[in-house]
Design a protein around this motif. Structure first.
Motif, PDB file in Angstrom:
ATOM      1  N   THR A  53       0.839  -1.205   0.000  1.00  0.00           N
ATOM      2  CA  THR A  53       0.000   0.000   0.000  1.00  0.00           C
ATOM      3  C   THR A  53       0.871   1.251   0.000  1.00  0.00           C
ATOM      4  O   THR A  53       0.616   2.197  -0.759  1.00  0.00           O
ATOM      5  N   GLN A  54       1.891   1.282   0.842  1.00  0.00           N
ATOM      6  CA  GLN A  54       2.791   2.443   0.892  1.00  0.00           C
ATOM      7  C   GLN A  54       3.462   2.666  -0.460  1.00  0.00           C
ATOM      8  O   GLN A  54       3.567   3.803  -0.929  1.00  0.00           O
ATOM      9  N   ARG A  55       3.923   1.613  -1.077  1.00  0.00           N
ATOM     10  CA  ARG A  55       4.590   1.736  -2.382  1.00  0.00           C
ATOM     11  C   ARG A  55       3.624   2.223  -3.459  1.00  0.00           C
ATOM     12  O   ARG A  55       3.971   3.082  -4.286  1.00  0.00           O
ATOM     13  N   ALA A  56       2.430   1.672  -3.461  1.00  0.00           N
ATOM     14  CA  ALA A  56       1.433   2.101  -4.457  1.00  0.00           C
ATOM     15  C   ALA A  56       1.057   3.564  -4.230  1.00  0.00           C
ATOM     16  O   ALA A  56       0.945   4.336  -5.196  1.00  0.00           O
ATOM     17  N   ASN A  57       0.876   3.969  -2.972  1.00  0.00           N
ATOM     18  CA  ASN A  57       0.554   5.364  -2.678  1.00  0.00           C
ATOM     19  C   ASN A  57       1.689   6.294  -3.103  1.00  0.00           C
ATOM     20  O   ASN A  57       1.444   7.387  -3.624  1.00  0.00           O
ATOM     21  N   ALA A  58       2.930   5.868  -2.910  1.00  0.00           N
ATOM     22  CA  ALA A  58       4.071   6.674  -3.333  1.00  0.00           C
ATOM     23  C   ALA A  58       4.072   6.833  -4.860  1.00  0.00           C
ATOM     24  O   ALA A  58       4.336   7.925  -5.379  1.00  0.00           O
ATOM     25  N   GLU A  59       3.791   5.756  -5.566  1.00  0.00           N
ATOM     26  CA  GLU A  59       3.735   5.856  -7.036  1.00  0.00           C
ATOM     27  C   GLU A  59       2.597   6.750  -7.479  1.00  0.00           C
ATOM     28  O   GLU A  59       2.751   7.559  -8.395  1.00  0.00           O
ATOM     29  N   LEU A  60       1.437   6.633  -6.826  1.00  0.00           N
ATOM     30  CA  LEU A  60       0.308   7.492  -7.167  1.00  0.00           C
ATOM     31  C   LEU A  60       0.662   8.957  -6.931  1.00  0.00           C
ATOM     32  O   LEU A  60       0.299   9.834  -7.727  1.00  0.00           O
TER      33      LEU A  60
END
Length: 144
Positions: A132-139
């Protein structure tokens, strides 16, 4: 022949949507939807400025602000929440509804996670939090 399940977006999504479907069916008799459930849960902790609730729900559901303002309007229209000058708070009806939602969530959680060993559940939680943290960072890195 049995294959080892793969941890990927598809398996995570299937778990999410199956669990969400159970929750939506459990709360449908209460007259609330998934977005309203999230807002009720936030408001259960106490009054919140509408802008703060909007930020919380948009970041959780990845929806736009107008969708969250519609949720807020639906909660106030249903007398589940009251909006005053600075904050949104649950009404007595909202507190009662949120308590029933919490009971439904507790029941679903107990049934779905009952026999999963604690150490495995902890590992899964850490992995999902990291994803989730990685996806949020990419977003966040993608221009709006």
């Amino acid at each position: 022949m049995s294959t080892t399940p793969t941890l990927n977006g598809q398996s995570i999504g299937q778990a999410h949507y199956a669990t969400r479907a159970l929750l939506e069916r459990a709360v449908a008799p209460l007259g609330v939807n998934f977005g309203q459930v999230l807002a009720l849960n936030v408001l259960a902790a106490g009054p919140v400025a509408p802008a703060q609730l909007v930020r919380r729900i948009t970041s959780t559901l990845k929806v736009d602000e107008p969708a969250v303002y519609e949720v807020i309007a639906s909660l106030t229209d249903a007398d589940l929440a009251h909006l005053d000058e600075a904050s949104l708070r649950l009404t007595d009806t909202g507190h009662a509804t949120q308590a029933r939602v919490a009971d439904a969530v507790a029941g679903i959680t107990a049934r779905l996670y009952a026999d999963i060993p604690t150490d495995e559940a902890s590992i899964a939680a850490r992995v999902l939090t990291l994803v989730t943290q990685r996806a949020n960072a990419e977003l966040a890195a993608i221009p709006a």
